[in-house]
Design a protein around this motif. Structure first.
Motif, PDB file in Angstrom:
ATOM      1  N   GLU A 151     -11.272 -60.021  29.268  1.00 43.18           N
ATOM      2  CA  GLU A 151     -10.412 -59.685  28.317  1.00 43.18           C
ATOM      3  C   GLU A 151     -10.681 -60.219  26.796  1.00 43.18           C
ATOM      4  OE1 GLU A 151      -7.266 -57.473  26.352  1.00 43.18           O
ATOM      5  OE2 GLU A 151      -8.146 -57.079  28.491  1.00 43.18           O
ATOM      6  N   LEU A 152     -10.743 -61.424  26.819  1.00 43.34           N
ATOM      7  CA  LEU A 152     -11.143 -62.221  25.435  1.00 43.34           C
ATOM      8  C   LEU A 152     -12.285 -61.425  24.881  1.00 43.34           C
ATOM      9  CD1 LEU A 152     -10.264 -64.139  23.215  1.00 43.34           C
ATOM     10  CD2 LEU A 152     -11.320 -65.953  24.409  1.00 43.34           C
ATOM     11  N   SER A 153     -13.422 -61.534  25.673  1.00 40.10           N
ATOM     12  CA  SER A 153     -14.820 -60.685  25.187  1.00 40.10           C
ATOM     13  C   SER A 153     -14.444 -59.353  24.721  1.00 40.10           C
ATOM     14  CB  SER A 153     -15.437 -60.734  26.314  1.00 40.10           C
ATOM     15  OG  SER A 153     -16.071 -61.813  26.732  1.00 40.10           O
ATOM     16  N   LYS A 154     -13.552 -58.725  25.292  1.00 40.02           N
ATOM     17  CA  LYS A 154     -13.131 -57.293  24.913  1.00 40.02           C
ATOM     18  C   LYS A 154     -12.815 -57.350  23.504  1.00 40.02           C
ATOM     19  CE  LYS A 154     -10.232 -53.436  26.491  1.00 40.02           C
ATOM     20  NZ  LYS A 154      -9.432 -52.972  27.341  1.00 40.02           N
ATOM     21  N   ASP A 164     -20.045 -47.845  20.264  1.00 38.94           N
ATOM     22  CA  ASP A 164     -19.788 -47.805  21.597  1.00 38.94           C
ATOM     23  C   ASP A 164     -19.551 -49.239  22.098  1.00 38.94           C
ATOM     24  OD1 ASP A 164     -20.247 -44.881  21.439  1.00 38.94           O
ATOM     25  OD2 ASP A 164     -22.521 -45.287  21.787  1.00 38.94           O
ATOM     26  N   LEU A 165     -18.372 -49.652  22.933  1.00 38.81           N
ATOM     27  CA  LEU A 165     -18.283 -50.960  23.368  1.00 38.81           C
ATOM     28  C   LEU A 165     -18.802 -50.876  24.634  1.00 38.81           C
ATOM     29  CD1 LEU A 165     -14.390 -51.446  22.119  1.00 38.81           C
ATOM     30  CD2 LEU A 165     -16.379 -52.319  21.076  1.00 38.81           C
ATOM     31  N   GLU A 166     -19.449 -52.053  25.001  1.00 42.16           N
ATOM     32  CA  GLU A 166     -20.028 -52.336  26.239  1.00 42.16           C
ATOM     33  C   GLU A 166     -19.122 -53.128  27.318  1.00 42.16           C
ATOM     34  OE1 GLU A 166     -23.990 -53.568  26.544  1.00 42.16           O
ATOM     35  OE2 GLU A 166     -24.838 -51.683  26.322  1.00 42.16           O
ATOM     36  N   LYS A 167     -19.279 -53.148  28.393  1.00 38.52           N
ATOM     37  CA  LYS A 167     -18.094 -53.826  29.341  1.00 38.52           C
ATOM     38  C   LYS A 167     -18.716 -55.249  28.850  1.00 38.52           C
ATOM     39  CE  LYS A 167     -17.051 -54.820  34.022  1.00 38.52           C
ATOM     40  NZ  LYS A 167     -17.516 -54.226  35.589  1.00 38.52           N
ATOM     41  N   PRO A 168     -17.653 -56.096  28.894  1.00 42.74           N
ATOM     42  CA  PRO A 168     -17.769 -57.519  28.761  1.00 42.74           C
ATOM     43  C   PRO A 168     -18.783 -58.197  29.805  1.00 42.74           C
ATOM     44  CG  PRO A 168     -15.388 -57.017  28.496  1.00 42.74           C
ATOM     45  CD  PRO A 168     -16.094 -56.030  28.816  1.00 42.74           C
ATOM     46  N   ALA A 169     -19.638 -59.038  29.296  1.00 41.55           N
ATOM     47  CA  ALA A 169     -20.917 -59.441  30.203  1.00 41.55           C
ATOM     48  C   ALA A 169     -20.565 -61.022  30.144  1.00 41.55           C
ATOM     49  CB  ALA A 169     -22.016 -58.943  29.530  1.00 41.55           C
ATOM     50  N   ARG A 211     -20.004 -64.896  22.081  1.00 42.77           N
ATOM     51  CA  ARG A 211     -20.697 -64.287  21.190  1.00 42.77           C
ATOM     52  C   ARG A 211     -20.376 -62.740  21.219  1.00 42.77           C
ATOM     53  NH1 ARG A 211     -24.570 -64.629  24.747  1.00 42.77           N
ATOM     54  NH2 ARG A 211     -25.958 -62.823  24.994  1.00 42.77           N
ATOM     55  N   VAL A 212     -20.551 -61.965  20.248  1.00 42.11           N
ATOM     56  CA  VAL A 212     -20.516 -60.577  20.299  1.00 42.11           C
ATOM     57  C   VAL A 212     -21.844 -59.983  19.670  1.00 42.11           C
ATOM     58  CG1 VAL A 212     -19.601 -58.396  19.487  1.00 42.11           C
ATOM     59  CG2 VAL A 212     -18.080 -60.170  20.007  1.00 42.11           C
ATOM     60  N   GLU A 213     -22.543 -59.157  20.183  1.00 45.50           N
ATOM     61  CA  GLU A 213     -23.595 -58.751  19.580  1.00 45.50           C
ATOM     62  C   GLU A 213     -23.526 -57.350  19.361  1.00 45.50           C
ATOM     63  OE1 GLU A 213     -27.201 -59.263  22.095  1.00 45.50           O
ATOM     64  OE2 GLU A 213     -26.847 -61.333  22.285  1.00 45.50           O
ATOM     65  N   VAL A 214     -24.253 -56.697  18.149  1.00 42.89           N
ATOM     66  CA  VAL A 214     -23.990 -55.441  17.554  1.00 42.89           C
ATOM     67  C   VAL A 214     -25.618 -55.008  17.580  1.00 42.89           C
ATOM     68  CG1 VAL A 214     -23.283 -54.042  16.111  1.00 42.89           C
ATOM     69  CG2 VAL A 214     -21.828 -55.993  16.349  1.00 42.89           C
ATOM     70  N   ALA A 215     -25.896 -53.717  18.128  1.00 43.24           N
ATOM     71  CA  ALA A 215     -27.421 -53.330  18.201  1.00 43.24           C
ATOM     72  C   ALA A 215     -27.241 -51.983  17.662  1.00 43.24           C
ATOM     73  CB  ALA A 215     -27.942 -53.637  19.375  1.00 43.24           C
ATOM     74  N   ILE A 216     -27.865 -51.550  16.641  1.00 44.03           N
ATOM     75  CA  ILE A 216     -27.896 -50.255  16.450  1.00 44.03           C
ATOM     76  C   ILE A 216     -29.006 -49.509  17.208  1.00 44.03           C
ATOM     77  CG2 ILE A 216     -29.078 -48.453  14.305  1.00 44.03           C
ATOM     78  CD1 ILE A 216     -28.024 -50.531  12.193  1.00 44.03           C
ATOM     79  N   GLN A 217     -28.557 -48.326  17.819  1.00 43.43           N
ATOM     80  CA  GLN A 217     -29.585 -47.437  18.697  1.00 43.43           C
ATOM     81  C   GLN A 217     -30.253 -46.394  17.890  1.00 43.43           C
ATOM     82  OE1 GLN A 217     -29.441 -48.231  22.224  1.00 43.43           O
ATOM     83  NE2 GLN A 217     -28.573 -49.957  21.162  1.00 43.43           N
ATOM     84  N   SER A 266     -26.982 -42.869  13.028  1.00 48.59           N
ATOM     85  CA  SER A 266     -27.230 -43.938  13.874  1.00 48.59           C
ATOM     86  C   SER A 266     -25.919 -44.223  14.686  1.00 48.59           C
ATOM     87  CB  SER A 266     -27.738 -45.061  13.201  1.00 48.59           C
ATOM     88  OG  SER A 266     -26.605 -45.687  12.061  1.00 48.59           O
ATOM     89  N   ARG A 267     -26.161 -44.964  15.699  1.00 50.16           N
ATOM     90  CA  ARG A 267     -24.758 -45.380  16.581  1.00 50.16           C
ATOM     91  C   ARG A 267     -25.066 -46.736  16.784  1.00 50.16           C
ATOM     92  NH1 ARG A 267     -21.968 -41.557  18.452  1.00 50.16           N
ATOM     93  NH2 ARG A 267     -20.876 -42.865  20.365  1.00 50.16           N
ATOM     94  N   ALA A 268     -24.077 -47.533  16.997  1.00 53.25           N
ATOM     95  CA  ALA A 268     -24.234 -49.236  17.506  1.00 53.25           C
ATOM     96  C   ALA A 268     -23.401 -49.382  18.770  1.00 53.25           C
ATOM     97  CB  ALA A 268     -23.682 -49.957  16.323  1.00 53.25           C
ATOM     98  N   VAL A 269     -24.023 -50.275  19.612  1.00 54.11           N
ATOM     99  CA  VAL A 269     -23.391 -50.821  20.847  1.00 54.11           C
ATOM    100  C   VAL A 269     -22.971 -52.246  20.391  1.00 54.11           C
ATOM    101  CG1 VAL A 269     -23.973 -51.313  23.158  1.00 54.11           C
ATOM    102  CG2 VAL A 269     -24.987 -49.403  21.948  1.00 54.11           C
ATOM    103  N   ILE A 270     -21.734 -52.443  20.828  1.00 57.71           N
ATOM    104  CA  ILE A 270     -21.045 -53.452  20.482  1.00 57.71           C
ATOM    105  C   ILE A 270     -20.830 -54.316  21.996  1.00 57.71           C
ATOM    106  CG2 ILE A 270     -18.926 -54.964  19.542  1.00 57.71           C
ATOM    107  CD1 ILE A 270     -18.857 -52.484  17.744  1.00 57.71           C
ATOM    108  N   SER A 271     -21.460 -55.527  22.190  1.00 58.68           N
ATOM    109  CA  SER A 271     -21.391 -56.146  23.504  1.00 58.68           C
ATOM    110  C   SER A 271     -20.642 -57.615  23.229  1.00 58.68           C
ATOM    111  CB  SER A 271     -22.709 -56.335  24.233  1.00 58.68           C
ATOM    112  OG  SER A 271     -23.338 -55.156  24.034  1.00 58.68           O
ATOM    113  N   GLY A 272     -19.626 -57.816  23.973  1.00 59.50           N
ATOM    114  CA  GLY A 272     -19.080 -59.316  24.207  1.00 59.50           C
ATOM    115  C   GLY A 272     -19.576 -59.823  25.132  1.00 59.50           C
ATOM    116  N   PHE A 273     -19.573 -61.247  24.872  1.00 61.86           N
ATOM    117  CA  PHE A 273     -19.988 -61.996  26.202  1.00 61.86           C
ATOM    118  C   PHE A 273     -18.994 -63.265  26.388  1.00 61.86           C
ATOM    119  CE2 PHE A 273     -23.685 -60.011  24.567  1.00 61.86           C
ATOM    120  CZ  PHE A 273     -24.399 -59.788  25.631  1.00 61.86           C
ATOM    121  N   HIS A 274     -19.058 -63.675  27.705  1.00 71.28           N
ATOM    122  CA  HIS A 274     -18.424 -64.996  28.227  1.00 71.28           C
ATOM    123  C   HIS A 274     -19.208 -65.664  29.025  1.00 71.28           C
ATOM    124  CE1 HIS A 274     -16.900 -63.100  31.983  1.00 71.28           C
ATOM    125  NE2 HIS A 274     -16.844 -62.104  30.955  1.00 71.28           N
ATOM    126  N   ASP A 275     -18.837 -66.782  29.218  1.00 70.75           N
ATOM    127  CA  ASP A 275     -19.395 -68.038  30.065  1.00 70.75           C
ATOM    128  C   ASP A 275     -18.423 -67.886  31.324  1.00 70.75           C
ATOM    129  OD1 ASP A 275     -17.209 -69.627  30.047  1.00 70.75           O
ATOM    130  OD2 ASP A 275     -18.163 -70.982  28.763  1.00 70.75           O
TER     131      ASP A 275
END
Length: 115
Positions: free
Chosen positions: A66-69, A90-95, A109-115, A47-56
Motif C-alpha cells: 500500500e505504501l509503495s502504491k 500507467d501505474l504498475e503493481k507494487p514490486a 524508491r519509485v521509478e518512472v520510465a518513458i515508453q 509518449s507514455r510513462a510507467v510508474i513503479s513503486g518498490f518495497h523491501d
C-alpha cells in the motif's frame, strides 16, 4: 543515499525517486530529479510513462504494498500537476525490491520510465 537524491542512472527517459522510511510524501527535491524526464514528456506528446513503486520484504507485505502504491500515486500526481495528462501515466503493481536488506533505499524508491 539521502531521500530524493537522483540516481546516477537517471536520464531524460528514466528517473528514480527515493522516499523517507514509512512516508509517501514527495521528497523536497523531487522536481529536480524528474525535470529532464518531464521535459521529454512535454516534447513528445505521444509518449507514455510507467510508474513503479518498490518495497523491501521486511515487515507486513500488505502495508508495504500500500505504501509503495501511495508513493507511485504521489509521483503520478506531481507529473499531472506539471501538465502531463493522467492518461499518459500507467501505474504498475507494487514490486518487492530484490537483493536489498531492510532499510535499503532501493526498497523505498519509485521509478518512472518513458515508453
Amino acid at each position: 543515499m539521502p531521500s530524493g537524491d537522483l540516481n546516477p542512472g537517471s536520464d531524460a527517459r528514466h528517473a528514480r525517486l527515493y522516499f523517507d522510511t514509512g512516508s509517501a510524501q514527495m521528497p523536497a527535491n523531487a522536481e529536480d530529479n524528474f525535470r529532464a524526464l518531464l521535459a521529454t514528456m512535454q516534447a513528445e506528446p505521444a509518449s507514455r510513462a510507467v510508474i513503479s513503486g518498490f518495497h523491501d520484504a521486511s515487515g507486513d507485505a500488505a502495508v508495504n504494498s500500500e505504501l509503495s502504491k501511495q508513493r507511485a500515486e504521489a509521483v503520478r500526481d506531481a507529473l499531472v500537476a506539471h501538465g502531463i495528462a493522467s492518461g499518459r501515466l500507467d501505474l504498475e503493481k507494487p514490486a518487492v525490491s530484490t537483493g536489498g536488506v531492510a532499510g535499503d533505499p532501493e526498497g523505498r524508491r519509485v521509478e518512472v520510465a518513458i515508453q
